[in-house]
Write an enzyme that holds these catalytic residues in place. Structure first.
Site: not given
Length: 435
Positions: A22-23, A97, A121, A320, A342
Site C-alpha cells: 500500500k505505502n 492521507r 488514521d 505499522d 513515532m
C-alpha cells in the site's frame, strides 16, 4: 457500516500471498503525474485508499486503464488544472492521507499545488512541516489559507535544486521532495532522507523514467534535475505489513502457514523482531514458513532485563507492525515492553484487548507492558470497533485467537489497507464473515 463476525479458536493452515504494498503504491501512483507519457504499474492492491487515489487521478484528467489483474496504465497528458483548484479536489484530499504526495509532482510539473490537510488514521499528530519546508528549499512560495484550512505552494519560475537537511526522516516527506526535485533545475542534495524499500522503489521507478538519482538505499540522495520524464513500467513490492500480519496470525492461532513471495531481502529487521517474541519462522527461497507452535517464549536482553520492541526509521522496525506484535505478545510466555515512539495515539486500542482478558499495562501514550498468558488463558470474544488500519488488523488477529465470537465494527478502516481479507483468511480455515 460493515462489520466482521469472527468465531475464534480455529487453527489456520495453508499458503497465502501478500498483496502489493500500500505505502509504495501511494507514492508511485502520485509519480505518474510527472510525465505526459504512459506509465504502467503492476501489483497494485485493490484496497480502499488506493482505489480512492486512482479515482482521484481519473477525475484530475489522467487517462486510466486496467491492463491486467492488479495492473493499470496511466497517462497524465491532459490534467485538468481547474479541477486542482476546486472545492471537490480539496475535499477529496482531506479524506485520503496519501493525497499529500500529490503536492510535489503537481508543483514540479505545473508550478502550483493546492492541498487541504490530508485525512487517514487518527493516530495522533502527523505534521507536514518536512514536506513544506523541503519544497520551500526548492524555491516554492508557501502560504496557509486559514479560512479554508488549505496549503498553497507556488513556483512560477520553476523549482531550483538545493542542499537540505530534513528535520525528520519522513517517508512521505522524502517522497514529495524527491518527486519535486527530479524536475528542478540543478542539483538537489537531501540529507536525512528516508530510505525504506518503498522509497527505493520510487527512486528506481523515477530513474526508469529518466531521472538522475544517486545514493538510492541510503539516507543521502543526490538528484540532478532533468527537463522532462518519459513513461515506464513498474512492479510494486509485496506488502511487508501484510507479511508481518500473517506471521502474527499464525503465531496467535498456533497454526502452520506458508507466506509466499515475500521479497525477503526487503523485509529488513521484521523476521528477527518476531523471533525475539519466540516465534519460529524459516526462509524457504522467497517464502516464509511458520510452523505450528504450542507456545513461544519472549527473549530477554543479555543481562536478563525485559525485552523492548520499539519502532524506528528504516532500517529499524516499522511502526505499522507494533500493534500486531503487541497482540501476539498477549499469548506469549514472558513479558515485553512495546514502545511506540513515532505516533502518540496508536496504543490506545489496548483497552479493547484488556476487555478481552489480556494483561497489559498502558504506561503512557507511547509505552505498554504486555504480560503473556502463554496460551493458558484464552482471550474472550468481544464486540469492538476498529479505530485505524493497524489496530483493526491487530483486533482481527486477537479475535481469531480468542474463545467465542467477536464482532469488529468500522471495518472500512481495515479495508483501507487489506485486500479481500476475509476471503483470503477463510481459504486458510478462518471462521469470518462480513455483515
Amino acid at each position: 457500516m460493515a462489520s466482521f463476525i469472527i468465531e475464534g479458536g480455529y487453527r489456520l493452515n495453508g499458503e497465502i500471498c501478500p498483496q502489493g504494498a500500500k505505502n509504495e503504491a501511494l507514492q508511485v501512483l502520485c509519480a505518474v503525474l510527472l510525465t505526459k507519457e504512459k506509465v504502467v504499474i503492476r501489483n497494485i492492491p485493490s484496497i480502499l485508499d488506493i482505489n480512492n487515489l486512482i479515482d482521484m487521478l481519473r477525475d484530475m484528467g489522467v487517462s486510466v486503464a486496467k491492463v491486467g489483474e492488479g495492473a493499470y496504465s496511466f497517462k497524465a497528458e491532459n490534467v485538468d488544472e481547474d479541477f486542482l483548484r476546486s472545492d471537490e479536489f480539496l475535499a477529496r484530499n482531506g479524506a485520503l492521507r496519501g493525497s499529500i504526495m500529490l503536492t510535489g509532482p503537481l508543483l514540479a510539473r505545473f508550478g502550483h499545488a493546492l492541498t487541504s490537510k490530508p485525512g487517514g488514521d487518527k493516530i495522533g499528530r502527523r505534521r507536514l512541516d518536512t514536506h513544506f519546508v523541503g519544497l520551500q528549499s526548492l524555491g516554492a512560495h508557501f502560504e496557509y489559507h486559514k479560512d479554508k484550512a488549505t496549503f498553497e505552494l507556488v513556483a512560477p519560475e520553476g523549482l531550483k535544486g538545493a542542499r537540505m537537511l530534513l528535520d525528520e526522516a519522513s517517508v512521505t516527506g522524502t517522497a514529495n521532495v524527491i518527486m519535486a526535485a527530479v524536475l528542478a533545475k540543478g542539483r538537489t542534495v537531501i540529507y536525512n532522507a528516508a530510505c525504506e524499500p518503498y522509497i527505493q522503489q520510487l527512486c528506481r521507478m523515477l530513474v526508469g523514467m529518466g531521472a538522475k538519482i544517486e545514493g538510492i538505499a541510503s539516507n543521502l540522495l543526490t538528484i540532478d534535475g532533468v527537463e522532462s520524464l518519459h513513461g515506464c513500467e513498474h512492479t510494486i513490492l509485496p506488502d511487508m505489513i501484510e507479511v508481518g500480519s500473517f506471521i502474527g496470525m499464525a503465531a496467535m492461532t498456533r497454526s502452520e502457514m506458508t507466506i509466499k513471495n515475500v521479497s525477503w531481502d526487503n523485509l529488513g529487521i521484521i523476521p528477527e523482531s518476531f523471533r525475539r517474541l519466540g516465534i519460529k519462522l524459516e526462509q524457504r527461497g522467497d517464502d516464509i514458513y511458520v510452523p505450528a507452535q504450542e507456545e513461544y517464549a519472549i527473549d530477554t536482553f543479555l543481562d536478563g532485563s525485559i525485552m523492548t520492541i520499539a519502532d524506528a526509521p528504516w532500517p529499524g522496525l516499522t511502526p505499522d507492525l507494533l500493534s500486531v506484535m503487541l497482540v501476539v505478545a498477549t499469548q506469549s510466555k514472558g513479558c515485553v515492553l512495546i514502545h511506540q515512539k513515532m505516533f502518540e495515539s496508536r496504543l490506545f486500542f489496548v483497552d479493547k484487548l484488556i476487555d478481552m482478558g489480556a494483561q497489559i499495562i498502558l504506561c503512557d501514550p507511547h509505552r505498554a507492558v504486555v504480560v503473556g498468558h502463554n496460551h493458558r488463558m484464552d482471550l474472550r470474544g468481544r464486540t469492538m470497533s476498529s479505530p485505524d488500519i493497524r489496530a483493526g488488523i491487530a483486533l482481527l488477529i486477537a479475535a481469531l485467537g480468542a474463545k467465542g465470537t467477536s464482532k469488529i465494527n468500522n471495518i472500512e478502516q481495515i479495508d483501507r489497507g487489506y485486500q479481500n481479507i476475509e476471503e483470503r483468511l477463510r481459504a486458510l480455515g478462518a471462521h469470518i464473515t462480513r455483515v
